[in-house]
Design an enzyme around this catalytic site. Structure first.
Site, PDB file in Angstrom:
ATOM      1  N   CYS A 273     -10.855   3.673   0.313  1.00 64.36           N
ATOM      2  CA  CYS A 273      -9.408   3.814   0.539  1.00 64.36           C
ATOM      3  C   CYS A 273      -9.106   3.024   1.798  1.00 64.36           C
ATOM      4  O   CYS A 273      -9.810   3.159   2.809  1.00 64.36           O
ATOM      5  CB  CYS A 273      -9.053   5.283   0.724  1.00 64.36           C
ATOM      6  N   THR A 274      -8.077   2.185   1.734  1.00 56.67           N
ATOM      7  CA  THR A 274      -7.823   1.275   2.861  1.00 56.67           C
ATOM      8  C   THR A 274      -7.495   2.023   4.153  1.00 56.67           C
ATOM      9  O   THR A 274      -7.798   1.538   5.241  1.00 56.67           O
ATOM     10  CB  THR A 274      -6.682   0.300   2.513  1.00 56.67           C
ATOM     11  N   HIS A 275      -6.908   3.198   4.039  1.00 56.37           N
ATOM     12  CA  HIS A 275      -6.606   3.959   5.258  1.00 56.37           C
ATOM     13  C   HIS A 275      -7.864   4.255   6.075  1.00 56.37           C
ATOM     14  O   HIS A 275      -7.808   4.340   7.298  1.00 56.37           O
ATOM     15  CB  HIS A 275      -5.929   5.289   4.905  1.00 56.37           C
TER      16      HIS A 275
ATOM     17  N   ASP B 259       0.872  -1.178   0.000  1.00 63.06           N
ATOM     18  CA  ASP B 259       0.000   0.000   0.000  1.00 63.06           C
ATOM     19  C   ASP B 259       0.908   1.227   0.000  1.00 63.06           C
ATOM     20  O   ASP B 259       2.113   1.115   0.277  1.00 63.06           O
ATOM     21  CB  ASP B 259      -0.901   0.000   1.245  1.00 63.06           C
ATOM     22  N   SER B 260       0.327   2.375  -0.258  1.00 62.17           N
ATOM     23  CA  SER B 260       1.105   3.619  -0.171  1.00 62.17           C
ATOM     24  C   SER B 260       1.614   3.837   1.249  1.00 62.17           C
ATOM     25  O   SER B 260       2.504   4.644   1.465  1.00 62.17           O
ATOM     26  CB  SER B 260       0.226   4.802  -0.564  1.00 62.17           C
TER      27      SER B 260
ATOM     28  N   CYS C  95      -4.541  -1.338  -1.895  1.00 61.69           N
ATOM     29  CA  CYS C  95      -4.617   0.093  -2.150  1.00 61.69           C
ATOM     30  C   CYS C  95      -5.535   0.309  -3.349  1.00 61.69           C
ATOM     31  O   CYS C  95      -5.239  -0.160  -4.448  1.00 61.69           O
ATOM     32  CB  CYS C  95      -3.212   0.619  -2.459  1.00 61.69           C
ATOM     33  N   ASN C  96      -6.635   1.002  -3.121  1.00 60.76           N
ATOM     34  CA  ASN C  96      -7.568   1.273  -4.220  1.00 60.76           C
ATOM     35  C   ASN C  96      -6.937   2.167  -5.279  1.00 60.76           C
ATOM     36  O   ASN C  96      -7.187   2.030  -6.465  1.00 60.76           O
ATOM     37  CB  ASN C  96      -8.817   1.976  -3.679  1.00 60.76           C
ATOM     38  N   THR C  97      -6.101   3.095  -4.833  1.00 64.93           N
ATOM     39  CA  THR C  97      -5.490   4.052  -5.758  1.00 64.93           C
ATOM     40  C   THR C  97      -4.545   3.340  -6.714  1.00 64.93           C
ATOM     41  O   THR C  97      -4.600   3.556  -7.933  1.00 64.93           O
ATOM     42  CB  THR C  97      -4.728   5.132  -4.954  1.00 64.93           C
TER      43      THR C  97
ATOM     44  N   TYR D  22      -0.429   8.481  -2.281  1.00 64.82           N
ATOM     45  CA  TYR D  22      -0.453   8.229  -3.721  1.00 64.82           C
ATOM     46  C   TYR D  22      -1.604   9.021  -4.371  1.00 64.82           C
ATOM     47  O   TYR D  22      -1.559   9.330  -5.549  1.00 64.82           O
ATOM     48  CB  TYR D  22      -0.726   6.744  -4.002  1.00 64.82           C
ATOM     49  N   GLY D  23      -2.624   9.264  -3.564  1.00 64.28           N
ATOM     50  CA  GLY D  23      -3.886   9.784  -4.106  1.00 64.28           C
ATOM     51  C   GLY D  23      -3.791  11.111  -4.818  1.00 64.28           C
ATOM     52  O   GLY D  23      -4.662  11.455  -5.619  1.00 64.28           O
TER      53      GLY D  23
HETATM   54  N1  DGL Z   1      -4.631   3.501   0.931  1.00 61.61           N
HETATM   55  C1  DGL Z   1      -4.729   3.966  -0.399  1.00 61.61           C
HETATM   56  C2  DGL Z   1      -6.034   3.552  -1.070  1.00 61.61           C
HETATM   57  O1  DGL Z   1      -6.610   2.535  -0.727  1.00 61.61           O
HETATM   58  C3  DGL Z   1      -4.305   5.334  -0.787  1.00 61.61           C
HETATM   59  C4  DGL Z   1      -3.984   6.414   0.176  1.00 61.61           C
HETATM   60  C5  DGL Z   1      -3.053   7.449  -0.444  1.00 61.61           C
HETATM   61  O2  DGL Z   1      -1.877   7.171  -0.437  1.00 61.61           O
HETATM   62  O3  DGL Z   1      -3.517   8.450  -0.984  1.00 61.61           O
HETATM   63  O4  DGL Z   1      -6.476   4.205  -1.971  1.00 61.61           O
END
Ligand code: DGL
Length: 285
Positions: A186-188, A13-14, A76-78, A45-46
């Site tokens: 977003c996983t966060h 993940d990011s 990570c969805n992104t 990453y977003g």
């Molecule tokens: N956790 C990431 C996701 O699922 C991205 C968070 C980020 O780095 O912007 O999209």
């Protein structure tokens, strides 16, 4: 190096958000060894260009493969939105990806209005557009980018005033437009579920795909004959390892807070990829 049944599952993940998926993998498959990359030195990453995320994802998966991972989970969805197709073309091992649970939300909404909280990049990806077109016909989808929110989790601030204010600024406008279902895209955000629910109220259903992703990991490993056999404890041979590009001490502290037990967190070797731009205070939110 070719992974086998006893090899670790690679997850990236990011940053620390993918631990939400790892938590579900651990719950479902307690004997599997895991190798996790928190690319916190380059989070978020977003807000980055798609080409950058794709190049970085290739570098991270190459590293997981070199470390002997038997499969890779893009937690990570992104990264999924911009790089899953390329990664699957380039690498032969099973690659399990994740995307905002628009399908499930569209199937369960009563009001016909759903909200999706995700990064700016995820919501701008062709993958997301295709999800909406396929699964949300006749449903109003309110896509809410949440810049800065993943950073609060990276900072280890799950319930402080700054985090709560940010959540409210993103969620309250959706409530005013009649959503009854909210997708955590977003996983966060899994780690601030309680705070999001508190602001959204008990009548709003939150949808977090982490457990479904873990089930998919189990299925894919099973199909590929890569599940750790019943009599084997892969973790005894290869204890969980967390690699990070971020500040190791800080990331270790946050991982231990989210993962709820001590972790072996180490600095990741610097990986070369174009362009090696680090997040600085001027472009971080
Ligand atoms: N956790 C990431 C996701 O699922 C991205 C968070 C980020 O780095 O912007 O999209």
């Amino acid at each position: 190096m070719q992974g086998n049944q006893a090899s670790p599952i690679g997850v990236f993940d990011s940053g620390v958000g993918g631990l939400a998926v790892l938590r579900e993998i651990r719950r479902l498959m307690p004997r599997e060894a895991v190798l996790y990359i928190a690319d916190s030195g380059f989070a978020p990453y977003g807000d980055r260009p798609a080409e950058w995320i794709e190049a970085r994802s290739i570098a991270l998966v190459s590293h997981l493969v070199a470390c002997g991972a038997k499969a890779v989970v893009i937690a990570c969805n992104t990264a999924t939105g911009v790089s899953a197709t390329t990664l699957r073309e380039r690498f032969a091992l099973p690659i399990i990806a994740m995307e905002p649970a628009v399908k499930l939300a569209a199937a369960s909404t009563k009001s016909g209005v759903i909200g999706v909280l995700a990064t700016t990049r995820t919501l701008a990806s062709p993958n997301y557009e295709s999800l909406r077109a396929r699964f949300a016909v006749g449903i109003e989808v309110l896509s809410q980018p949440c810049p800065g929110l993943a950073n609060r989790v990276e900072a280890g601030d799950l319930g402080g005033p700054e985090t709560r204010a940010l959540i409210a600024s993103y969620v309250v406008p959706l409530l005013e437009k009649g959503i009854d279902t909210l997708v955590l895209g977003c996983t966060h955000y899994s780690f601030i579920t309680a705070e999001i629910q508190a602001i959204a109220g008990p009548g709003i259903q939150l949808i977090d795909p982490a457990a479904a992703v873990a089930r998919q990991v189990q299925r894919r490993l099973g199909d590929a004959g890569l599940l750790t056999p019943d009599a084997t404890d892969a973790r005894a041979a290869a204890p969980d390892l967390f690699l990070t590009s971020g500040e190791t001490g800080h990331v270790r502290t946050v991982i231990e807070k989210l993962w709820s037990h001590s972790s072996r967190t180490e600095a990741m070797p610097i990986l070369e990829f174009p362009p090696p731009v680090r997040v600085t205070s001027s472009n971080a939110k």
